[in-house]
Design a protein around this motif. Structure first.
Motif, mmCIF file in Angstrom:
data_model
loop_
_atom_site.group_PDB
_atom_site.id
_atom_site.type_symbol
_atom_site.label_atom_id
_atom_site.label_comp_id
_atom_site.label_asym_id
_atom_site.label_seq_id
_atom_site.Cartn_x
_atom_site.Cartn_y
_atom_site.Cartn_z
ATOM 1 N N GLU A 120 0.835 -1.215 0.000
ATOM 2 C CA GLU A 120 0.000 0.000 0.000
ATOM 3 C C GLU A 120 0.864 1.258 0.000
ATOM 4 O O GLU A 120 0.596 2.214 -0.736
ATOM 5 C CB GLU A 120 -0.940 -0.024 1.216
ATOM 6 N N GLN B 181 -10.321 0.044 -3.886
ATOM 7 C CA GLN B 181 -11.612 0.299 -3.237
ATOM 8 C C GLN B 181 -11.553 1.547 -2.374
ATOM 9 O O GLN B 181 -12.485 2.364 -2.375
ATOM 10 C CB GLN B 181 -12.012 -0.910 -2.389
ATOM 11 N N GLU C 143 -6.736 -4.750 -4.434
ATOM 12 C CA GLU C 143 -8.187 -4.532 -4.369
ATOM 13 C C GLU C 143 -8.524 -3.528 -3.261
ATOM 14 O O GLU C 143 -9.342 -2.618 -3.455
ATOM 15 C CB GLU C 143 -8.906 -5.864 -4.143
ATOM 16 N N ALA C 144 -7.879 -3.676 -2.101
ATOM 17 C CA ALA C 144 -8.146 -2.745 -0.993
ATOM 18 C C ALA C 144 -7.723 -1.327 -1.372
ATOM 19 O O ALA C 144 -8.420 -0.348 -1.065
ATOM 20 C CB ALA C 144 -7.396 -3.206 0.263
ATOM 21 N N TRP D 123 -1.495 -13.724 -12.377
ATOM 22 C CA TRP D 123 -2.870 -13.394 -11.994
ATOM 23 C C TRP D 123 -3.700 -13.039 -13.230
ATOM 24 O O TRP D 123 -3.299 -12.202 -14.027
ATOM 25 C CB TRP D 123 -2.881 -12.204 -11.022
ATOM 26 N N GLY E 124 0.292 -11.517 -0.678
ATOM 27 C CA GLY E 124 -0.970 -10.792 -0.481
ATOM 28 C C GLY E 124 -1.234 -9.711 -1.500
ATOM 29 O O GLY E 124 -2.037 -8.797 -1.250
ATOM 30 N N GLN F 125 -10.294 -5.743 -11.498
ATOM 31 C CA GLN F 125 -11.178 -6.902 -11.352
ATOM 32 C C GLN F 125 -12.267 -6.877 -12.418
ATOM 33 O O GLN F 125 -12.941 -7.883 -12.620
ATOM 34 C CB GLN F 125 -11.818 -6.890 -9.951
ATOM 35 N N LEU G 124 -2.874 -9.414 -4.452
ATOM 36 C CA LEU G 124 -4.221 -9.156 -4.983
ATOM 37 C C LEU G 124 -5.117 -8.503 -3.943
ATOM 38 O O LEU G 124 -5.858 -7.562 -4.254
ATOM 39 C CB LEU G 124 -4.865 -10.458 -5.479
ATOM 40 N N GLN G 125 -5.061 -8.969 -2.704
ATOM 41 C CA GLN G 125 -5.862 -8.346 -1.651
ATOM 42 C C GLN G 125 -5.455 -6.889 -1.456
ATOM 43 O O GLN G 125 -6.309 -6.009 -1.279
ATOM 44 C CB GLN G 125 -5.701 -9.098 -0.315
ATOM 45 N N ASP G 126 -4.139 -6.644 -1.505
ATOM 46 C CA ASP G 126 -3.650 -5.272 -1.320
ATOM 47 C C ASP G 126 -4.090 -4.370 -2.473
ATOM 48 O O ASP G 126 -4.482 -3.213 -2.259
ATOM 49 C CB ASP G 126 -2.121 -5.262 -1.213
#
Length: 349
Positions: free
Chosen positions: A221, A265, A261-262, A323, A255, A294, A257-259
Motif C-alpha cells: 500500500e 476500493q 483490491e483494498a 494473476w 498478499g 477486477q 491481490l488483496q492489497d
C-alpha cells in the motif's frame, strides 16, 4: 483568516515528488525575497498529508542532508486553502502541474501563476502568468526564474536543493535517460559556477537515486501511494503508480491481490496501472508496466489503448503474469515516462 492576512501559496502536484517539493520551496522563497510591496505571506505547501512524507524517501534524504527540519515544512492537511479562498485571501501558484484535481476545482479562480514542464492540456486566463516549457525538470524553470532576479537571492542552500533535484530528474544529465534538455544542463552549469562547493554530480545523483529506490521498508500500500497519480471522468477513475522494483518481484509480493483490491476500493479506482522503472549497470532505464482491474472490460480497454498507442508508441511485449486480473508488459520505449503515458490513459476515460 481571523487576521485577514493575505496568503500566497506555492504548491506542487499531488505526487509531491522531489521536483514538486523543491520547486515549491525555492519559488516561494524567491517570491518572498523579491515582492517587497506585497502584503501576502508566501507559503510553500507540500501537496500531501504530513503522514505521507516518510514515503518520499529521496525528498527526506535531500532535505535532511541540507539540515531542513521536517517541522519547518507545511503540508496540505495543515492549511485550509478552501477557507482562505472563500475569505478572498488566497493567491495560488502551481508548480510542476497545471491541472487541479476535481476536489480542488474551486481553487482555480485563485491561481495567479503556473510553472510546468508538461505539454499544456488546458488554457488559463490571460491574468494568469504562464510558463510551460518542455524541459526535464520543473526545478530548471525555477532556477532560470531565480537566476534572472536580483543578485544574492540565490543562496547556497537553494542552489543545493535545485542542483540535486535537476540531476535526479534528468538522470544525471545522461541522454540515455530521455529527460535532459540543453536548458537543464545550462542550469546545472550555472549553479556549479556560482557555487563551486556543490557536491560532484555523480555523488549527489547516486545518493538520491539510492534513496528514491529504497522501498525495502514499505508495504505494498505504501509503495503504491509513494508515487501515485489519479485520473477521473464522470464514469471512471484510474490510479497510476510509479513503483521502484522489477515487475517480476512486484507481481509475487505476498498478499498482492488483496492489497491491490483494498487500495483501489479505498480510492474509488476502477483499475490501477503500475509503471516500474529500474536501471541497468550502465545507468540506462528499463521500464515495465502492469494493468490491474477486477473488471475485465476496464482492464482490456486500458490494455488495448496502451498497446495501440502511437503518440508515443510504447512497444509493449507481454510479460508472464501469475494473476488473470493483471496484464503485465515490458515497455520497449524506455523514453516514454509516466508523463507521456498519462495522456494515453486520459483518452480511455
Amino acid at each position: 483568516i481571523q487576521r485577514q492576512q493575505e496568503v500566497h501559496v506555492v504548491m506542487g502536484n499531488e505526487a509531491c515528488d522531489l521536483d514538486s517539493t523543491v520547486s515549491a520551496l525555492a519559488l516561494a522563497y524567491f517570491l518572498a525575497k523579491t515582492s517587497p510591496t506585497s502584503k501576502a505571506a508566501f507559503i510553500p505547501v507540500l501537496n500531501i498529508p504530513r503522514s505521507d512524507f516518510a514515503l518520499r524517501t529521496e525528498t527526506v534524504a535531500l532535505l535532511r542532508q541540507q539540515r531542513i527540519p521536517d517541522a519547518s515544512l507545511i503540508f496540505r492537511d495543515e492549511i485550509d486553502l478552501a477557507g482562505l479562498h472563500q475569505a478572498g485571501l488566497l493567491s495560488l501558484t502551481l508548480v510542476d502541474h497545471h491541472i487541479l484535481p476535481r476536489a480542488d476545482a474551486s481553487l482555480e479562480e485563485a491561481v495567479v501563476e503556473v510553472l510546468d514542464h508538461r505539454p499544456l492540456e488546458r488554457d488559463w486566463a490571460p491574468r494568469c502568468r504562464l510558463t510551460a516549457e518542455l524541459v526535464g525538470s520543473c526545478a530548471t524553470l525555477v532556477t532560470e526564474r531565480i537566476a534572472q532576479g536580483p543578485l544574492g537571492v540565490l543562496d547556497g542552500l537553494t542552489a543545493a536543493l535545485l542542483h540535486g533535484t535537476i540531476l535526479l530528474d534528468c538522470v544525471n544529465l545522461k541522454p540515455a535517460g530521455g529527460k535532459v534538455t540543453p536548458r537543464d544542463t545550462a542550469c546545472i552549469t550555472l549553479l556549479e559556477s556560482r557555487f563551486p562547493e556543490l557536491p560532484a554530480r555523480d555523488v549527489i545523483f547516486e545518493a538520491l537515486q539510492a534513496a528514491k529506490y529504497d522501498v525495502s521498508d514499505l508495504t505494498t500500500e505504501q509503495m503504491l501511494r509513494k508515487d501515485l497519480k489519479a485520473l477521473s471522468s464522470d464514469e471512471l477513475a484510474l490510479g497510476i503508480s510509479g513503483i521502484y522494483v522489477k515487475m517480476e518481484v512486484f507481481l509475487h509480493r505476498p498478499g498482492l491481490l488483496q492489497d491491490l483490491e483494498a487500495f483501489c476500493q479505498a480510492r474509488g479506482f476502477a483499475g490501477l496501472v503500475t509503471m516500474a522503472v529500474s536501471f541497468n549497470e550502465q545507468g540506462e532505464p528499463f521500464r515495465q508496466l502492469a494493468v490491474y482491474s477486477q473488471r475485465e472490460a476496464v482492464r482490456s480497454t486500458v490494455c488495448r489503448a496502451l498497446e495501440e498507442a502511437t503518440t508515443p508508441s510504447l512497444h509493449l511485449q507481454a510479460l508472464p503474469s501469475p494473476w488473470p486480473c493483471i496484464s503485465a508488459y515490458t515497455q520497449g520505449n524506455v523514453l516514454a515516462s509516466r508523463k507521456k503515458v498519462l495522456p494515453i490513459l486520459r483518452t480511455v476515460l
